[in-house]
Scaffold this active site. Structure first.
Site, PDB file in Angstrom:
ATOM      1  N   GLU A  61      40.863  44.629  40.621  1.00  0.00           N
ATOM      2  CA  GLU A  61      41.922  45.491  40.112  1.00  0.00           C
ATOM      3  C   GLU A  61      42.284  44.968  38.725  1.00  0.00           C
ATOM      4  O   GLU A  61      42.963  43.950  38.579  1.00  0.00           O
ATOM      5  CB  GLU A  61      43.171  45.457  41.005  1.00  0.00           C
ATOM      6  N   ASP A  69      43.417  41.443  43.647  1.00  0.00           N
ATOM      7  CA  ASP A  69      44.618  41.965  43.000  1.00  0.00           C
ATOM      8  C   ASP A  69      44.835  41.328  41.631  1.00  0.00           C
ATOM      9  O   ASP A  69      44.665  40.113  41.472  1.00  0.00           O
ATOM     10  CB  ASP A  69      45.797  41.617  43.931  1.00  0.00           C
TER      11      ASP A  69
END
Ligand code: GLC
Ligand code: CA
Length: 557
Positions: free
Chosen positions: A245, A203
């Site tokens: 990401e 993330d």
């Protein structure tokens, strides 16, 4: 060609939110027991891996991306034993499991943060997060959640200092300058790899380090740390996926894809261009994006989502040019009034005006472009959303399984549900659900299954090279995927109007040609082929002789 084929190369990744997928114990909240009972469905559909949004203990102020314990399970989902059972069951079904790993920040309720704010200024304990006496520090770093925050700094009364939070104020950024922090997070990687997971979706990777005078994205020190993560992963000696990401232009996302760093990265620029192509009916910028994408990183390392659990992120002109954002704004009417932060807060189906043809053509591209296609749970049905729910919850509502109460997601009374099941007109779970669509041969669900079956039988789509061909029509994109023994030709019309065009097949003159999806013979390749693609129409053609197995792909009706 690579010597070794990694499991994730060309794998179809299905993203799901465990809390919203299936409730096994009837408390209104999806859990591992429920998810385990749906693995049959996922195998039937033909996906290869599931990516679970965060499963860790959390106060859920940011959908679980605010973690209080990296080495445990949110009690509503189950416990470590239940996770292990789920993982084993997934593996028995031939499905890989990817965990979301949040490196950049913790919840403000994490014991590390509580300890930090009470610890003396300048102490090691305080130093686990990023503090400042001046909230003007790193002023060039944009505020990401601009609907919720106006600064990246929050004053803490106990500490008597400001702390940095690139996301919500409940999510203080960890201080990666501190070696203790690095060691802890590498320990988290070890912990889950020891449990047997197959990969991580990392993330918010760009934000690990900060530097004055920059946007604080993708700094050299951040790459150095990610290389350490890679080394740690490689020590386990298993075939693991590290997927970044990084919502950045492809040139800025590509450096994460170095041989000694991460294996894959989402291509959010491609996502925006796919929507822009449908919104404008023009493919020139999509085509340019695909060309650039292939040049900056090796074929196959991009993960390709249409939608996910966040808003459709378009950015401030840094990710894609303003005219792309404008054409999406102008063309996707259902997005009007649903702007959140830097993007549009709606699910795929409503964004496409509920038109299943647009859903099909976009997925026909994902399933045939080089990389890892990502399917967001429910999009295989054209599931709707609940605009008006807070933050990104409109996109996170329960999966529609059956026509029974709450879409078969849970037996709990309605007020206990994690989020309300969708009953919006046109998207009511009593009509739009897995059970109904399984029985309708022409449903979107059966179409996705058939496409995934065909994809499995066409190794050129999974691992092949990629070449964009000239198209004589502004709405039609044409390309080939090929390996030594197979060529697949793809043409797709991104416009709501029909398109006729001629394809130059001189290179393959005299070869046998077949439309793959429905197995129909075409004339031998000639100099020029005249083809007609209806509104959002597309075709995959096989050129040349191939093995018989492809002819007999199941699920043809
Ligand atoms: C990522 C996640 C998003 C989350 C944010 C902060 O962008 O996709 O859902 O809010 O990181 O962790
Ligand atoms: Ca439950």
């Amino acid at each position: 060609m690579t010597l070794k084929e990694f499991w994730w190369k060309g794998a179809v990744i299905y993203q799901l939110i465990p809390r919203s997928y299936a409730d096994g114990n009837g408390d209104g909240i999806g859990d591992f027991q429920g998810l385990a009972s749906r693995l049959n469905y996922l195998r039937w559909l033909g996906i290869e891996a599931i990516w679970l949004t965060p499963i860790y203990p959390s106060p859920l102020q940011d959908g679980g991306y605010d973690i209080t314990d990296f080495k445990n399970i949110h009690p509503e989902l189950g416990d470590l034993a239940a996770f292990y059972r789920l993982l084993t069951a997934a593996h028995n079904h031939g499905i890989k499991v990817i965990l979301d790993l949040v490196l950049n920040h913790t919840s403000s309720l994490h014991p590390w943060f509580q300890r930090a704010r009470w610890a003396p200024k300048g102490s090691t304990e305080r130093d686990v997060y990023v503090w400042s006496d001046d909230p003007q520090r790193y002023a060039e770093a944009p505020v990401l959640f601009r609907n919720f925050e106006s600064s990246n700094w929050e004053w803490d009364d106990v500490a008597g200092q400001y702390y940095l939070h690139r996301f919500l104020r409940h999510q203080p950024d960890l201080n990666y300058e501190n070696p203790w922090v690095q060691e802890q997070m590498l320990g988290v990687v070890d912990f889950w790899l020891d449990k047997g997971v197959d990969g991580f979706r990392l993330d918010a990777v760009p934000f690990l380090f900060e530097a004055e005078g920059s946007r604080c994205e993708g700094l050299p020190e951040t790459h150095d740390f990610l290389k350490k993560v890679r080394q740690r992963v490689d020590k386990h000696g298993r075939d693991i996926l590290l997927l970044a990401e990084a919502i950045q232009p492809v040139e800025e996302a590509a450096p994460y894809l170095a041989d000694d760093e991460l294996h894959g990265a989402f291509n959010f620029v491609l996502t925006a261009h796919l929507f822009a192509a449908v919104a404008s009916g023009k493919v020139n910028q999509l085509r340019e994006c695909l060309e650039k994408t292939q040049h900056v990183a090796s074929v196959g390392s991009w993960a390709m989502p249409l939608r996910n659990h966040d808003e459709l992120w378009l950015g401030d002109g840094h990710l894609v040019p303003d005219d792309v954002i404008q054409s999406i704004r102008a063309g996707l009417h259902q997005g009007h009034g649903h702007w959140l932060n830097w993007g549009i807060n709606r699910r795929l189906a409503p964004l496409l005006n509920g038109d299943p043809r647009a859903n099909r053509v976009l997925h026909a591209l994902l399933y045939s472009l080089p990389g890892m296609p990502c399917l967001y749970y429910g999009d295989e049905l054209g599931m709707g959303d609940w605009p008006g729910l807070r933050d990104r919850d409109p996109n996170r509502t329960p999966m529609a399984w059956t026509s029974a109460r709450n879409g078969g997601f849970s037996t709990a009374p309605d007020p206990l549900l994690v989020l309300p099941a969708v009953t919006a007109p046109g998207y009511d779970y009593r009509v739009l659900n897995v059970e109904v669509q399984k029985q309708l041969p022409g449903s979107l669900l059966n179409w996705h299954r058939r496409m995934l079956t065909c994809r499995r039988l066409l190794p050129a789509l999974r691992q092949g090279e990629f070449e964009i061909l000239e198209s004589t029509h502004p709405s039609v994109i044409v390309y080939i995927r090929y390996i030594e023994s197979m060529i697949v030709l793809v043409a797709a019309n991104l416009s709501a109007a029909g398109a006729s065009l001629s394809l130059d097949l001189t290179r393959w003159k005299g070869e046998r040609t077949r439309e793959v999806l429905w197995g129909c013979e075409y004339p031998l390749a000639d100099d020029n082929w005249f083809v007609y693609l209806p509104s959002y129409g597309f075709s995959w053609w096989l050129i040349g002789e191939v093995e018989e197995t492809i002819q007999n792909a199941p699920g043809k009706n």
